[in-house]
Scaffold this active site. Structure first.
Site, PDB file in Angstrom:
ATOM      1  N   LYS A  56       0.815  -1.226   0.000  1.00  0.00           N
ATOM      2  CA  LYS A  56       0.000   0.000   0.000  1.00  0.00           C
ATOM      3  C   LYS A  56       0.843   1.270   0.000  1.00  0.00           C
ATOM      4  O   LYS A  56       0.452   2.301   0.547  1.00  0.00           O
ATOM      5  CB  LYS A  56      -0.982   0.002   1.170  1.00  0.00           C
ATOM      6  CG  LYS A  56      -1.920  -1.205   1.189  1.00  0.00           C
ATOM      7  CD  LYS A  56      -2.642  -1.375  -0.134  1.00  0.00           C
ATOM      8  CE  LYS A  56      -3.658  -0.270  -0.415  1.00  0.00           C
ATOM      9  NZ  LYS A  56      -4.370  -0.480  -1.712  1.00  0.00           N
ATOM     10  N   HIS A 109       6.942  -7.461  -2.685  1.00  0.00           N
ATOM     11  CA  HIS A 109       6.880  -6.723  -1.423  1.00  0.00           C
ATOM     12  C   HIS A 109       7.955  -7.202  -0.447  1.00  0.00           C
ATOM     13  O   HIS A 109       7.917  -6.836   0.727  1.00  0.00           O
ATOM     14  CB  HIS A 109       5.508  -6.897  -0.756  1.00  0.00           C
ATOM     15  CG  HIS A 109       4.384  -6.210  -1.454  1.00  0.00           C
ATOM     16  ND1 HIS A 109       4.488  -4.942  -1.985  1.00  0.00           N
ATOM     17  CD2 HIS A 109       3.109  -6.615  -1.696  1.00  0.00           C
ATOM     18  CE1 HIS A 109       3.336  -4.601  -2.533  1.00  0.00           C
ATOM     19  NE2 HIS A 109       2.490  -5.588  -2.373  1.00  0.00           N
ATOM     20  N   SER A 139      -3.672   3.336   4.950  1.00  0.00           N
ATOM     21  CA  SER A 139      -4.048   2.547   3.787  1.00  0.00           C
ATOM     22  C   SER A 139      -3.950   1.056   4.074  1.00  0.00           C
ATOM     23  O   SER A 139      -4.816   0.262   3.664  1.00  0.00           O
ATOM     24  CB  SER A 139      -3.160   2.918   2.591  1.00  0.00           C
ATOM     25  OG  SER A 139      -3.596   2.270   1.418  1.00  0.00           O
TER      26      SER A 139
END
Length: 295
Positions: A56, A109, A139
Site C-alpha cells: 500500500k 513486497h 491505507s
C-alpha cells in the site's frame, strides 16, 4: 489465475482467520511461505526489472507508470491484460513467471533480506517506492479488512501498535524502508517517494524513464501523466483488481481508496501523530532518509 498461482482457488473466507507465518521475525501470508523455497530459488535474469514497495505504498501505481513508459505511452498496449499479468508478483508460486520471455518486469513486497538472491547476483535494476508511515499505515489498515489472505486489522489502536512493533504482514515498515534505502548505495536502485510523485508526476516519471534509459517526448510524458492519475487508475478495471473478487472484497473500501497525501489526519490523534514522528526521528537520525506527511 495467470501470474497469481497459488491463490486462485481461495474462497471468500478460506484463509481469513488463519495466522500469518513467521519467517526470521517477519510475518508473511501462508500462501507466500507455502512457496518459500521455490521463491528463494527464483532465477532472475540480468535484464529483469523489479518494482518493490511496502504494501500500500504505491506499487500498483508504479507498475502502470512503468508499463506506460515501456510502451511509449500507448494505453491500448497497456490494456492487453490486467496489471498482475503484465507485471506479475514475486510472492506466490513463480512457476509461470519463470516461463515469461525476457525482458520481464516484476513486482514484489519482500524486504531486502528476503529478496530472492538471484536479483542481487544478476545486478537487476530495481525501482523502489516509499510512502510516509502515517498514510501507509492508514491505507494498510483498510487493506487488511478487504484482502482474504491475511487477518483483519482489528481496531485502529490495535493496528497502530502492531504496525509500530512490526507485527503486521510483510514486517516492520521502519526496517523495510531503511533496508532499501541502504541497499541503493550498492545496487542499481531508483528510490522514489510517493509524495514526490503526487507533487510532480511529470518530474518523477522522467526520472523513471531516465533510469530505464528510455527517452520520452513531451506529448508521451503528458499522456502517461494523464493515464496514471489516481482518479483514472481507480476506475480502470485492468489495474484496480476488481476482477479478483475471490481475493479482494471491495465493497468497502475499494482496492484504490483515496491515494492522497495527508489522509492520516482523519485517523491519528495528536498524541499518535507525535509519537510516530518521534519514532521516525530517532530511527532515521543521520541516515538522510526523510518523509513528508503533507504537500
Amino acid at each position: 489465475m495467470d501470474c497469481l498461482p497459488g491463490v486462485e482457488n481461495l474462497g471468500p473466507n478460506s484463509t481469513k482467520d488463519s495466522l500469518l507465518t513467521d519467517v526470521e521475525g517477519i510475518l508473511y501470508p501462508k500462501e507466500t511461505t507455502r512457496y518459500w523455497e521455490e521463491i528463494q530459488n527464483f532465477k532472475a535474469r540480468p535484464d529483469d526489472l523489479l518494482i518493490c514497495s511496502y504494501p500500500k505504498a504505491g506499487s500498483t501505481w508504479m507498475q502502470e507508470i512503468v508499463d506506460m513508459i515501456q510502451h511509449g505511452g500507448d494505453p491500448e498496449k497497456c490494456a492487453r491484460a490486467p496489471i498482475y499479468q503484465r507485471i506479475p508478483f514475486i510472492g506466490f508460486s513463480i512457476e509461470k513467471i519463470e516461463a515469461i520471455p525476457s525482458p520481464r518486469t516484476l513486482k514484489t513486497h519482500f524486504p531486502v533480506q528476503h529478496l530472492p538472491p538471484s536479483f542481487w547476483e544478476q545486478n537487476c535494476k530495481i525501482i523502489y517506492v516509499a510512502r510516509n508511515a502515517k498514510d501507509n499505515m492508514v491505507s494498510y489498515f483498510y487493506f487488511h479488512n478487504m484482502i482474504n489472505i491475511i487477518p483483519d486489522s482489528g481496531s485502529w489502536d490495535e493496528f497502530m501498535e502492531n504496525f509500530i512493533a512490526g507485527k503486521v504482514c510483510w514486517g516492520s515498515w521502519f526496517d523495510y524502508v531503511q533496508g532499501w534505502w541502504k541497499a541503493k548505495d550498492h545496487h542499481p536502485i531508483l528510490y522514489l517517494f510517493y509524495e514526490d510523485i503526487k507533487e510532480d508526476p511529470a518530474r518523477e516519471i522522467q526520472k523513471i524513464a531516465q533510469f530505464l534509459e528510455i527517452d520520452l517526448s513531451a506529448s508521451v510524458l503528458n499522456r502517461i501523466v494523464l493515464h496514471t492519475k489516481f482518479e483514472n487508475m481507480k476506475t480502470n478495471p485492468l489495474v484496480n483488481h476488481s476482477d479478483l473478487p475471490f481475493l479482494f472484497d471491495q465493497t468497502t473500501p475499494p482496492f484504490m481508496r483515496k491515494g492522497k497525501v495527508g489522509d492520516w489526519k482523519e485517523h491519528f490523534t495528536v498524541a499518535q501523530s507525535e509519537r510516530l514522528d518521534n519514532i521516525c526521528a530517532q530511527l532515521f537520525a543521520g541516515s538522510g532518509l526523510t518523509f513528508r506527511t503533507q504537500l
